[in-house]
Motif scaffolding. Structure first.
Motif, PDB file in Angstrom:
ATOM      1  N   ASP A  68      23.877  17.996  55.304  1.00 20.08           N
ATOM      2  CA  ASP A  68      23.722  19.135  55.168  1.00 20.08           C
ATOM      3  C   ASP A  68      24.597  19.449  54.116  1.00 20.08           C
ATOM      4  N   ASN A  72      22.862  21.016  51.084  1.00 18.45           N
ATOM      5  CA  ASN A  72      22.829  22.641  50.929  1.00 18.45           C
ATOM      6  C   ASN A  72      23.711  23.398  49.960  1.00 18.45           C
ATOM      7  N   PRO A  78      22.629  23.605  45.076  1.00 20.03           N
ATOM      8  CA  PRO A  78      22.431  22.907  46.062  1.00 20.03           C
ATOM      9  C   PRO A  78      22.989  22.314  45.489  1.00 20.03           C
TER      10      PRO A  78
END
Length: 297
Positions: A68, A72, A78
């Motif tokens: 994650d 993210n 990102p």
């Protein structure tokens, strides 16, 4: 309520279940293997110091020790956009295309490693990591770090090369070498600006050989006899006498004890008598001081 018995294999299976499901989360073995062999080791070695939950200070709000966190990203967006290397900031950083965002900061990764990351992103950035953090990334990665055998590289190993004759080197100190081996040693020493130490004195040499062959210092009588003997073969005579002595057999017989697996008992709770002297300590010492073929041990 009676406790329910649980076997150790069952407990092990339960403990490993989270890790196994990570590798099975919709990913093929090939995808998981690629990440564990080519991506995670680089992240661990080059990125985790600044971009992981264990970092003293997370830089740019970016953590790369979780799936994650990698997707993210951090303050700039990102880090990885699956299937799109142009929009993946991680790729831009390791390419050193932006001076304000170069990773790792201590030096650019090899081109082959950068190509691996590009391939990983193009294939959808498969990432078997699950959970908020990975407790031991090295252990998890080691499951897939199977060293491939390179037969061609193995054949180039020095031990597999046919022996070849090398010319004897020329040395400056021609008085020191007594054989060609000495000349090879001395030539390398002279390259380094080194010179051999002086020869050991007679007493020092006597002490060395007696310790080597018997584990004991020379006796006063041996010292007196040897120091008075000025013949050229005086030292050779000392060596022959030491090799024929019982002390030599006692000192080196310990190796025969290991080879013969000598022990005071047969193991566990059994203590059996030994039918022949070959299985005893005395029998193991005999070959060291007597002429005895190895087939007779």
């Amino acid at each position: 309520m009676k406790p329910v018995p649980v076997s150790l294999p069952a407990l092990a299976a339960l403990a490993l279940a989270p890790a196994l499901t990570g590798a099975d989360a919709g990913l093929s073995d090939e995808q998981t293997r690629f990440f564990e062999r080519k991506i995670r080791p680089v992240l661990v070695e080059k990125c985790y110091d600044c971009h992981s939950a264990s970092a003293k200070k997370v830089k740019g709000g970016l953590v790369l020790d979780t799936k994650d966190g990698t997707l993210n990203g951090g303050d700039n967006g990102p880090a990885v956009v699956p299937g799109n290397i142009d929009d993946s900031l991680l790729i831009a950083a390791i390419r050193y295309g932006n001076k304000d965002m170069e990773m790792p900061p201590k030096g650019k990764l090899p081109d082959s490693v950068i190509a691996d990351f590009e391939t990983w992103v193009k294939m959808g950035a498969p990432d078997p990591r699950t959970g908020p953090t990975v407790a031991d990334a090295n252990t998890a990665s080691a499951q897939w770090q199977k060293k491939e055998i390179d037969v061609a590289a193995g054949r180039s190993f020095w031990a597999f090369q046919p022996p070849k004759s090398s010319p004897t080197p020329t040395v400056k100190n021609t008085s020191w070498p007594k054989c060609d081996i000495d000349r090879f040693i001395l030539a390398r020493m002279e390259e380094k600006g080194l010179q051999p130490v002086a020869d050991a004195g007679r007493l020092e040499l006597l002490r060395r050989v007696t310790f080597d062959l018997t584990g004991l210092p020379p006796t006063p009588d041996l010292i007196q006899v040897y120091m008075k003997d000025t013949s050229p073969d005086a030292f050779a005579r000392v060596v022959d006498n030491l090799l024929a002595s019982e002390r030599f057999g006692e000192y080196w017989g310990r190796h025969w004890l290991d080879v013969a697996r000598y022990g005071e008992s047969a193991g566990r709770d059994a203590t059996c008598s030994t039918p022949s002297p070959g299985g005893t300590a005395i029998g193991s010492l005999m070959p060291s001081t007597e002429t005895c073929p190895t087939t007779s041990l």
